[in-house]
Scaffold this active site. Structure first.
Site, PDB file in Angstrom:
ATOM      1  N   ASN A  28       0.803  -1.221   0.000  1.00  0.00           N
ATOM      2  CA  ASN A  28       0.000   0.000   0.000  1.00  0.00           C
ATOM      3  C   ASN A  28       0.838   1.275   0.000  1.00  0.00           C
ATOM      4  O   ASN A  28       0.319   2.367  -0.215  1.00  0.00           O
ATOM      5  CB  ASN A  28      -0.976  -0.006   1.188  1.00  0.00           C
ATOM      6  CG  ASN A  28      -2.068  -1.053   0.990  1.00  0.00           C
ATOM      7  OD1 ASN A  28      -2.237  -1.568  -0.114  1.00  0.00           O
ATOM      8  ND2 ASN A  28      -2.791  -1.372   2.054  1.00  0.00           N
ATOM      9  N   CYS A 121     -10.696  -5.304  -3.402  1.00  0.00           N
ATOM     10  CA  CYS A 121     -11.367  -6.284  -2.549  1.00  0.00           C
ATOM     11  C   CYS A 121     -12.824  -5.895  -2.281  1.00  0.00           C
ATOM     12  O   CYS A 121     -13.135  -4.711  -2.104  1.00  0.00           O
ATOM     13  CB  CYS A 121     -10.637  -6.392  -1.210  1.00  0.00           C
ATOM     14  SG  CYS A 121      -9.065  -7.226  -1.343  1.00  0.00           S
ATOM     15  N   ASP A 310      -7.232  -3.595   8.063  1.00  0.00           N
ATOM     16  CA  ASP A 310      -6.657  -4.690   7.258  1.00  0.00           C
ATOM     17  C   ASP A 310      -6.287  -5.903   8.112  1.00  0.00           C
ATOM     18  O   ASP A 310      -6.151  -7.005   7.593  1.00  0.00           O
ATOM     19  CB  ASP A 310      -5.405  -4.206   6.509  1.00  0.00           C
ATOM     20  CG  ASP A 310      -5.750  -3.199   5.426  1.00  0.00           C
ATOM     21  OD1 ASP A 310      -6.948  -3.041   5.128  1.00  0.00           O
ATOM     22  OD2 ASP A 310      -4.826  -2.563   4.897  1.00  0.00           O
TER      23      ASP A 310
HETATM   24  C1  EPZ Z   1      -6.521   1.917   1.576  1.00  0.00           C
HETATM   25  O1  EPZ Z   1      -7.702   1.763   0.805  1.00  0.00           O
HETATM   26  C2  EPZ Z   1      -5.811   0.589   1.505  1.00  0.00           C
HETATM   27  N1  EPZ Z   1      -5.513   0.298   0.121  1.00  0.00           N
HETATM   28  C3  EPZ Z   1      -6.666  -0.484   2.112  1.00  0.00           C
HETATM   29  O2  EPZ Z   1      -5.935  -1.682   2.095  1.00  0.00           O
HETATM   30  C4  EPZ Z   1      -7.004  -0.114   3.561  1.00  0.00           C
HETATM   31  O3  EPZ Z   1      -7.893  -1.066   4.080  1.00  0.00           O
HETATM   32  C5  EPZ Z   1      -7.647   1.269   3.589  1.00  0.00           C
HETATM   33  O4  EPZ Z   1      -6.809   2.235   2.931  1.00  0.00           O
HETATM   34  C6  EPZ Z   1      -7.907   1.768   5.013  1.00  0.00           C
HETATM   35  O5  EPZ Z   1      -6.716   1.800   5.735  1.00  0.00           O
HETATM   36  C7  EPZ Z   1      -4.438   0.810  -0.458  1.00  0.00           C
HETATM   37  O6  EPZ Z   1      -3.693   1.574   0.136  1.00  0.00           O
HETATM   38  C8  EPZ Z   1      -4.124   0.409  -1.832  1.00  0.00           C
HETATM   39  P1  EPZ Z   1     -10.096   4.524   2.226  1.00  0.00           P
HETATM   40  P2  EPZ Z   1      -8.583   3.004   0.391  1.00  0.00           P
HETATM   41  O7  EPZ Z   1     -10.348   5.421   1.072  1.00  0.00           O
HETATM   42  O8  EPZ Z   1      -7.710   4.162   0.173  1.00  0.00           O
HETATM   43  C9  EPZ Z   1     -14.797   5.242   2.596  1.00  0.00           C
HETATM   44  C10 EPZ Z   1      -5.657  -4.023   1.822  1.00  0.00           C
HETATM   45  O9  EPZ Z   1      -6.186  -5.069   2.259  1.00  0.00           O
HETATM   46  N2  EPZ Z   1     -14.634   6.155   1.454  1.00  0.00           N
HETATM   47  O10 EPZ Z   1      -9.321   5.042   3.383  1.00  0.00           O
HETATM   48  O11 EPZ Z   1      -9.471   2.557  -0.689  1.00  0.00           O
HETATM   49  C11 EPZ Z   1     -14.591   3.780   2.172  1.00  0.00           C
HETATM   50  O12 EPZ Z   1     -15.744   3.240   1.588  1.00  0.00           O
HETATM   51  C12 EPZ Z   1      -6.505  -2.825   1.511  1.00  0.00           C
HETATM   52  O13 EPZ Z   1      -4.451  -3.898   1.580  1.00  0.00           O
HETATM   53  C13 EPZ Z   1     -15.699   6.917   1.050  1.00  0.00           C
HETATM   54  O14 EPZ Z   1     -16.789   6.869   1.615  1.00  0.00           O
HETATM   55  O15 EPZ Z   1      -9.425   3.202   1.714  1.00  0.00           O
HETATM   56  C14 EPZ Z   1     -14.197   3.136   3.464  1.00  0.00           C
HETATM   57  O16 EPZ Z   1     -15.337   2.823   4.200  1.00  0.00           O
HETATM   58  C15 EPZ Z   1      -7.887  -3.042   1.223  1.00  0.00           C
HETATM   59  N3  EPZ Z   1     -15.541   7.754  -0.027  1.00  0.00           N
HETATM   60  C16 EPZ Z   1     -13.404   4.238   4.174  1.00  0.00           C
HETATM   61  O17 EPZ Z   1     -13.775   5.472   3.533  1.00  0.00           O
HETATM   62  C17 EPZ Z   1     -14.362   7.858  -0.692  1.00  0.00           C
HETATM   63  O18 EPZ Z   1     -14.262   8.639  -1.650  1.00  0.00           O
HETATM   64  C18 EPZ Z   1     -11.888   4.090   4.084  1.00  0.00           C
HETATM   65  O19 EPZ Z   1     -11.489   3.986   2.728  1.00  0.00           O
HETATM   66  C19 EPZ Z   1     -13.262   7.072  -0.253  1.00  0.00           C
HETATM   67  C20 EPZ Z   1     -13.423   6.234   0.820  1.00  0.00           C
END
Ligand code: EPZ
Length: 421
Positions: A28, A121, A310
């Site tokens: 990540n 995922c 995670d």
């Molecule tokens: C990053 O995903 C990681 N992926 C994820 O790792 C990790 O689980 C996550 O951050 C939280 O720490 C990478 O870095 C590639 P978020 P990301 O945007 O950026 C909501 C793994 O297993 N949200 O922080 O996609 C969303 O639905 C993975 O390695 C909105 O509502 O996560 C979630 O509930 C999977 N609107 C929360 O925020 C948006 O525009 C956190 O998502 C964006 C997100």
């Protein structure tokens, strides 16, 4: 790893773990760093780059933009000198959540981006409204046309924007877009994850002026002149955390190498400690010892520095071994408690109500065939297999290979009876 055609892992109950594992480079962290290469014209080398599917898909996406990539022995060379604008097809963007991270750099470089919807995922709805709202505040026109996201601007305008949730990806995307914006951008309520901090540090090395790194308010000076810079990737804190938690539920004395800094592991180490593991820090290494007797507790996930979502599936797995009841509250991804169903199939007793799971103590697990449906749930099932009587078969392991370079090889190094089937 040449195991692409093999689709399952077989794990036997393991009573003792002993040995040393070298922790791979962080997935990540490296994905946004790869995306940020577009911001400058030149070449860069990323070392300690994990040999995982997500990295290779990101290389293919960069190739669509005529960026040259060359991967060998955990070293990735990226040459952006011939980079030219192109649309990113849904067949590729749909394979990877982080494909969305190309939007910010593409807007900064070409003032437009057309990309298929991101994949990743299945752990919740995963909207990208925060990314898009931030872009719109920077003067970007956003349209969705036949499932293709079309973003365009005459020029990116610096802005003052408050994220309504500290999304890791949106924070990274908006920082990268801000590099190409006119004037100053202030981002409030941003994610403070180590992966955001690493991106900021790397951009600073490229010449970007950023203030507030590590806090929840970032100020980015736009239109700075940027140049390529090499990057030494950090270790993967989630892979390390998987093995730390694994060692708490099986009698263990294992060493994890390449851990040069434990700041990003602090909460994970506290939880492992609370559950009964003894952790000693040595030079660039951690030693985790436990008698395999697991304590209990009430835990919650959250943005850094809270316990990472995670690792929640692995933690739930470990808690099934406790003699006492525990609970887990998932605050980040609404569908991430899905592993409860798999663990119940193996003999656990877990009740899920909304975002909370109640894990009953005193149940033992028995091996069965279970299916990996996402990356971390899949890794947690491998840990469950080590704890379950007899043999456990985990199918659809391509999900696990998206993030763990060689989970089978790693666990064999500490004496687990595990193989590809
Ligand atoms: C990053 O995903 C990681 N992926 C994820 O790792 C990790 O689980 C996550 O951050 C939280 O720490 C990478 O870095 C590639 P978020 P990301 O945007 O950026 C909501 C793994 O297993 N949200 O922080 O996609 C969303 O639905 C993975 O390695 C909105 O509502 O996560 C979630 O509930 C999977 N609107 C929360 O925020 C948006 O525009 C956190 O998502 C964006 C997100």
């Amino acid at each position: 790893m040449g195991v692409g055609c093999l689709k399952a892992i077989s794990v036997k109950e393991t009573s003792k773990l002993k040995g040393t594992i070298e922790i791979q480079g962080s997935k990540n962290t490296v994905l946004p760093i790869m995306a940020s290469s577009l911001l400058a014209s030149g070449s860069m080398v990323i070392t300690n780059c994990p040999d995982i599917e997500d990295v290779h898909v990101m290389c293919q996406l960069l190739k669509c933009l005529h960026v040259k990539t060359y991967y060998k022995n955990h070293t990735l060379e990226i040459d952006t000198r011939q980079a030219t604008y192109a649309m990113l097809p849904a067949e590729l963007t749909g394979k990877l959540r982080s494909s969305v991270l190309l939007l910010g750099p593409m807007l900064a470089k070409w003032q437009r981006a057309q990309i298929g919807m991101p994949g990743g995922c299945a752990i919740g709805l995963r909207p990208i409204d925060i990314h898009l709202e931030g872009f719109m505040r920077m003067n970007v026109d956003v349209k969705l046309h036949h499932d293709i996201l079309c973003c365009e601007t005459y020029y990116l305008q610096g802005t003052d924007y408050t994220l309504h949730f500290p999304s890791v990806g949106a924070t990274q995307n908006l920082i990268m877009a801000a590099v190409g914006a006119k004037g100053r951008t202030v981002l409030r309520g941003v994610a403070r994850e180590p992966e955001v901090v690493e991106l900021c540090k790397h951009l600073k090395h490229m010449g970007v002026i950023i203030e507030g790194v590590g806090t929840d308010v970032l100020t980015i000076k736009g239109s700075s002149s940027v140049s390529c810079h090499d990057y030494q990737n950090v270790y993967d804190r989630i892979v390390a955390g998987t093995y730390i938690l694994m060692a708490t539920c099986i009698s263990s004395r294992i060493y994890l190498k390449q851990i040069d800094d434990i700041e990003s592991l602090k909460t994970i180490l506290q939880v492992a400690n609370q559950l009964g593991a003894n952790i000693v820090r040595m030079e660039q290494m951690l030693c985790i010892e436990s008698d395999g007797v697991v304590g209990n507790g009430n835990f919650e996930t959250g943005g850094f520095p809270a316990f990472p979502t995670d690792l929640q599936p692995v933690l739930m797995t470990v808690l099934t071994k406790s003699e006492k009841d525990s609970s887990l509250m998932e605050h980040v991804f609404e569908k991430r408690l899905g592993i409860a169903q798999d663990l119940n199939q193996l003999g656990a007793s877990i009740r899920v109500n909304g975002r909370e799971a109640k894990i009953e103590g005193g149940n033992s697990l028995t091996g069965h065939t279970v299916r990996a449906t996402d990356l971390r749930q899949g890794a947690a099932l491998v840990v469950a297999g080590l704890m379950s009587k007899g043999y456990t078969t985990i199918t659809d392991i391509s999900h696990i290979e998206r993030g763990y370079e060689d989970i089978v090889g790693d666990l064999r190094k500490v004496g687990a009876d595990i193989s590809y089937v």
